[in-house]
Write a protein that holds these residues in place. Sequence first.
Motif, short mmCIF file in Angstrom:
data_model
loop_
_atom_site.label_atom_id
_atom_site.label_comp_id
_atom_site.label_asym_id
_atom_site.label_seq_id
_atom_site.Cartn_x
_atom_site.Cartn_y
_atom_site.Cartn_z
N ALA A 144 0.83 -1.20 0.00
CA ALA A 144 0.00 0.00 0.00
C ALA A 144 0.87 1.25 0.00
N ILE A 145 0.47 2.23 -0.82
CA ILE A 145 1.16 3.52 -0.87
C ILE A 145 0.12 4.64 -1.05
N ASP A 146 0.58 5.89 -0.90
CA ASP A 146 -0.20 7.08 -1.27
C ASP A 146 -1.52 7.19 -0.53
N GLY A 147 -1.59 6.77 0.71
CA GLY A 147 -2.85 6.82 1.45
C GLY A 147 -3.14 8.17 2.05
N THR A 148 -4.43 8.50 2.14
CA THR A 148 -4.83 9.74 2.78
C THR A 148 -6.22 9.60 3.37
N LEU A 149 -6.51 10.43 4.36
CA LEU A 149 -7.77 10.40 5.11
C LEU A 149 -8.66 11.57 4.70
N PHE A 150 -9.97 11.34 4.66
CA PHE A 150 -10.93 12.43 4.49
C PHE A 150 -12.24 12.02 5.14
N THR A 151 -13.10 13.01 5.37
CA THR A 151 -14.41 12.76 5.94
C THR A 151 -15.48 13.19 4.95
N PHE A 152 -16.43 12.29 4.70
CA PHE A 152 -17.52 12.56 3.76
C PHE A 152 -18.82 12.09 4.38
N ASN A 153 -19.80 13.00 4.43
CA ASN A 153 -21.10 12.70 5.03
C ASN A 153 -20.97 12.11 6.44
N GLY A 154 -20.04 12.68 7.22
CA GLY A 154 -19.89 12.29 8.61
C GLY A 154 -19.09 11.03 8.85
N GLN A 155 -18.62 10.38 7.80
CA GLN A 155 -17.85 9.15 7.92
C GLN A 155 -16.41 9.39 7.48
N ARG A 156 -15.44 8.96 8.31
CA ARG A 156 -14.04 9.00 7.89
C ARG A 156 -13.78 7.86 6.90
N TRP A 157 -12.98 8.19 5.89
CA TRP A 157 -12.56 7.21 4.89
C TRP A 157 -11.06 7.31 4.67
N PHE A 158 -10.46 6.20 4.30
CA PHE A 158 -9.06 6.17 3.91
C PHE A 158 -9.00 5.63 2.49
N VAL A 159 -8.29 6.33 1.60
CA VAL A 159 -8.16 5.91 0.21
C VAL A 159 -6.68 5.78 -0.10
N TRP A 160 -6.29 4.73 -0.86
CA TRP A 160 -4.89 4.48 -1.14
C TRP A 160 -4.72 3.69 -2.43
N SER A 161 -3.46 3.55 -2.84
CA SER A 161 -3.11 2.75 -4.01
C SER A 161 -2.45 1.47 -3.53
#
Length: 357
Positions: A144-161
């Motif tokens: 896993a690389i390039d991961g980042t966190l964000f919050t959308f509609n009250g839910q935290r998400w983590f997206v990565w490659s």
Amino acid sequence: MKLVRRLRGPVAALLSGALAALLLTLSSAGDARAGQTALRAADPSVLRVGGTYVSVQSTGGGIAVRQASSTDGLAAAPARQIWSDTRNLGEVWAPEVVRDGGRYHVYFSAGRGNAHRMYVISSANPDSGYTGETQLALPDGKWAIDGTLFTFNGQRWFVWSGWAGDTNVEQNLYIARMSSPTTPTGARYVISQPRESWERVVGNPFINEGPEAIKDPNGQLHVVYSANGSWSDQYCLADLRLRAGGDPAYVWDWYKSNGCLFGSNRATMMAGWDPTLHVNGPGHHSFVLLDGDIGTSPPAGPRFPLMFHAVPKGTLYSWANRYWYTGSFCWWGNTTYRRANVPGPTTDTGWSLKFFE
């Protein structure tokens, strides 16, 4: 721009975007170093806190923070080391800085070969007092690389490659829920694979990486990512747009742009989007958002700050020749993304983005 200000709704937004594109093209014409900073580096991650811009980069066997009063000023700002690889984890790639709950969280990948995994460090201050690194327990535990966190509609998400398995066949984009800034929960879900012809020009492996979330003026989620090999001038930015009311964890609720939106080769650009004038292989960008929060994503309007890395035209394309660039972007309305041979509607119309050097 007075005419645009008097208008309302989608027409005003579209005219603002069109005028911004024209003005930016005229202002950059003839400037062969448009937006280039003195930082010879890759993978910029930048956010704004009040009037201060904070960036992180991988350097010196660790991670350094810079702070300045503008994106242009970051290159001249002193780099303060906030973390060092004292455990000899290996290559340290693409740190991402996020603010959540009043703290700074820096996510980065470290390892060698197929051992790359995501880690996080945290602090109440941008340039000191960080915790030791903690490995994120991402679902399935794969490369896993390039991961980042964000919050959308009250839910935290983590997206990565990452990889589907244990071999380097292709890099996909994955998403997972987070119960806190350091704790993934539940399964991982693939949201994009490099399967379109324009993102398979340069491969072995074929690549989707560098995902960055942003929310459009309609409140819909986008993940803008880098496609094609980063060792090639075919590197470019493309967009995933979540349909209105869609589930971020359901791959068929995502619609992909039909080509690069920011790239240097006309053959791979989406129809209506032009290639760059001054740089080759723009990619791995950073939307410069207030507090790094997609809840502060900009509305429709003329232009907003962006940072990305690229190689100056006329220079040998190589990792060593990448620089940080300041640029801008604007929302581009009424844009249809098309797809075929998949579940759900074949078209989705909404906001897209235009990028400028």
